[in-house]
Design a protein around this motif. Structure first.
Motif, PDB file in Angstrom:
ATOM      1  N   LEU B  41       0.776  -1.090  -0.034  1.00  0.00           N
ATOM      2  CA  LEU B  41      -0.058  -0.144   0.018  1.00  0.00           C
ATOM      3  C   LEU B  41       0.953   1.312  -0.085  1.00  0.00           C
ATOM      4  N   GLY B  42       1.860   1.143   0.844  1.00  0.00           N
ATOM      5  CA  GLY B  42       3.027   2.364   0.963  1.00  0.00           C
ATOM      6  C   GLY B  42       3.361   2.581  -0.311  1.00  0.00           C
ATOM      7  N   ALA B  43       3.666   1.501  -1.101  1.00  0.00           N
ATOM      8  CA  ALA B  43       4.469   1.727  -2.569  1.00  0.00           C
ATOM      9  C   ALA B  43       3.430   2.369  -3.309  1.00  0.00           C
ATOM     10  N   ALA B  64       1.326   4.050   6.043  1.00  0.00           N
ATOM     11  CA  ALA B  64       1.339   2.866   5.554  1.00  0.00           C
ATOM     12  C   ALA B  64       2.643   2.052   5.807  1.00  0.00           C
ATOM     13  N   ILE B  65       3.658   2.690   5.378  1.00  0.00           N
ATOM     14  CA  ILE B  65       5.020   2.067   5.607  1.00  0.00           C
ATOM     15  C   ILE B  65       5.402   1.871   7.108  1.00  0.00           C
ATOM     16  N   HIS B  66       5.043   2.978   7.893  1.00  0.00           N
ATOM     17  CA  HIS B  66       5.253   3.005   9.314  1.00  0.00           C
ATOM     18  C   HIS B  66       4.396   1.864  10.002  1.00  0.00           C
ATOM     19  N   ALA B 110      15.974   2.051   7.288  1.00  0.00           N
ATOM     20  CA  ALA B 110      16.925   3.204   6.465  1.00  0.00           C
ATOM     21  C   ALA B 110      15.840   4.119   5.868  1.00  0.00           C
ATOM     22  N   TYR B 111      14.672   3.840   5.490  1.00  0.00           N
ATOM     23  CA  TYR B 111      13.627   4.667   4.967  1.00  0.00           C
ATOM     24  C   TYR B 111      13.237   5.889   5.802  1.00  0.00           C
ATOM     25  N   PHE B 112      13.217   5.316   7.144  1.00  0.00           N
ATOM     26  CA  PHE B 112      12.666   6.450   8.123  1.00  0.00           C
ATOM     27  C   PHE B 112      14.178   7.318   8.536  1.00  0.00           C
ATOM     28  N   MET B 113      15.316   6.617   8.288  1.00  0.00           N
ATOM     29  CA  MET B 113      16.377   7.279   8.414  1.00  0.00           C
ATOM     30  C   MET B 113      16.348   8.659   7.160  1.00  0.00           C
TER      31      MET B 113
END
Lengths: 212, 209
Positions: B41-43, B64-66, B110-113
């Motif tokens: 969903l995030g993508a 969504a990614i969270h 790494a996405y959050f970073m």
């Protein structure tokens, strides 16, 4: 054809900058050679060749990261990237030019590092060499996009390895597999698949990363 | 929603006939599938952002990614507990799914970073979106790579108890899957609402100053 001419011009620019400044290539060379020496002491006495192949891949990935961390620094320092983005050419040409230049640095490093590896540790077959070249293409393609993303961030030196390493895991599997598996061709296929998919994805998404 | 979860939890132990370790299956697998769904969903929202340039999709993709990362971490924990119960080890590199989740967990951390070290704005939204898209492409390729890697790193593979299910077990499984998906959806809406409120409040404050 103008697209290819743009790419060639950008690659040539990077190579010429490197030839004059000599910032990146000597650092990569020295790094990979020191790493190989460190590995000699890190490997226990009587370790099998397989362990050395694994460590070779650690050396390759981290050398590539070292080169990639420097990849966009000249552009950042002098605001060249803004100029390139404004130039009347396709923006993905910037990515392709940077990828080719980084790939050239990495291959140049390996021309020295791989014979040194054979001399110090274990022989490398044709499949292993093909694996190295294919993985180089993949890591430069993905890495130059990630480096462009990280270049805009506050902590870019720290961020780049974090972004690239999870993406590089399939490359390491493919590279190590090509070196030690009797059926190395399957791993080469994995590498070709990875290169194809991620090169297209990076090529298509570069524009979104550099425009304001 | 809470009722569905409780039902799934109470119904599940009744028909678990493979010992207590089998019961976690009803929690573990739905959570894993939900995590995949959240990443997908995030993508998808990220793709919409790049395609249409709608700013709302940025926050949706992030939330969504969270959620996906939270469920991914839960998958790692429940998977580890299951591995302890049925194979007597806390971690097993020969479980493809667990290794894949570890790779994905690192990737999305790494996405959050990336997200938190970029200046807020359209460029951050697009960079995050591109990275989220890379994640979804990474899933099948990593899976392939991990499966190949098993051949040379681990010659012996654990035999896992077969997932043949009776009708009632399957029904329980579907029910807990639905419950977990619903839970994820509710969490997604709540967090989205909260984040939107935050953004609105910040805008309002800036206008007032």
């Amino acid at each position: 054809m103008t697209y290819l001419a743009d790419v060639a011009a950008l690659t040539r620019k990077d190579l010429r900058v490197e030839l004059r400044a000599r910032d990146t290539l000597p650092a990569m060379l020295l790094f990979v050679l020191s790493t190989l020496v460190v590995f000699h002491f890190a490997l226990p006495e009587g370790a099998r060749d397989d362990a050395a192949y694994g460590l070779l891949w650690v050396a390759i990935v981290f050398t590539a990261l070292l080169g990639l961390a420097r990849a966009w620094v000249p552009e950042q320092e002098h605001g060249v990237l803004d100029g390139l983005v404004l130039a009347p050419s396709d923006r993905s040409a910037i990515w392709l030019g940077k990828t080719l230049a980084t790939l050239a640095f990495l291959l140049a490093t390996q021309i020295v590092a791989l014979p040194a590896f054979v001399l110090f540790f274990a022989p490398l077959g044709a499949t292993a060499l093909a694996g190295v070249v294919l993985a180089d293409i993949g890591i430069c393609a993905v890495g130059s996009l990630m480096a462009a993303m990280a270049a805009a961030a506050r902590s870019r030196e720290v961020l780049l390895p974090l972004l690239v390493l999870p993406l590089a895991i399939p490359l390491i599997v493919g590279g190590v597999g090509a070196a030690i598996s009797p059926e190395g061709e399957r791993y080469l296929l994995l590498l070709v698949l990875y290169d194809g998919v991620f090169a297209v994805l990076s090529w298509a998404s570069f524009e979104y990363v550099v425009t304001e | 929603m809470g009722l569905a979860l409780v039902l799934a939890l109470i119904v599940a132990p009744e028909d678990a006939d493979q010992g207590i370790s089998q019961r976690i299956f009803y929690i573990h697998v739905p959570i894993a599938l939900t995590a995949y769904f959240c990443f997908g969903l995030g993508a998808w929202k990220a793709l919409l952002l790049l395609w249409r340039g709608n700013e709302r999709n940025d926050l949706e993709s992030y939330v969504a990614i969270h959620q996906g990362t939270i469920f991914g971490a839960l998958t790692l924990i429940t998977g580890s507990i299951w591995a302890r119960a049925s194979w007597d080890v806390w971690w097993s590199w020969s479980s493809n799914q667990l290794v894949l989740f570890l790779v994905l967990f690192l990737f999305y951390c790494a996405y959050f970073m990336l997200r938190f070290s970029l200046e807020e704005g359209p460029r951050r939204a697009r960079s995050s979106a591109v990275y989220a898209l890379f994640g979804v492409v990474l899933i099948p390729i990593s899976f392939l790579a991990i499966r190949l890697a098993e051949d040379f790193i681990h010659p012996t593979v654990f035999t896992r108890e077969g997932p043949q299910m009776t009708g009632l077990m399957f029904a329980t499984f579907c029910l807990s899957w639905a419950a977990v998906t619903l839970l994820a959806y509710v969490l997604y809406r709540v967090e989205l609402a909260g984040k939107r409120l935050d953004a609105d409040l910040r805008e309002l404050r800036e206008v007032l100053q």
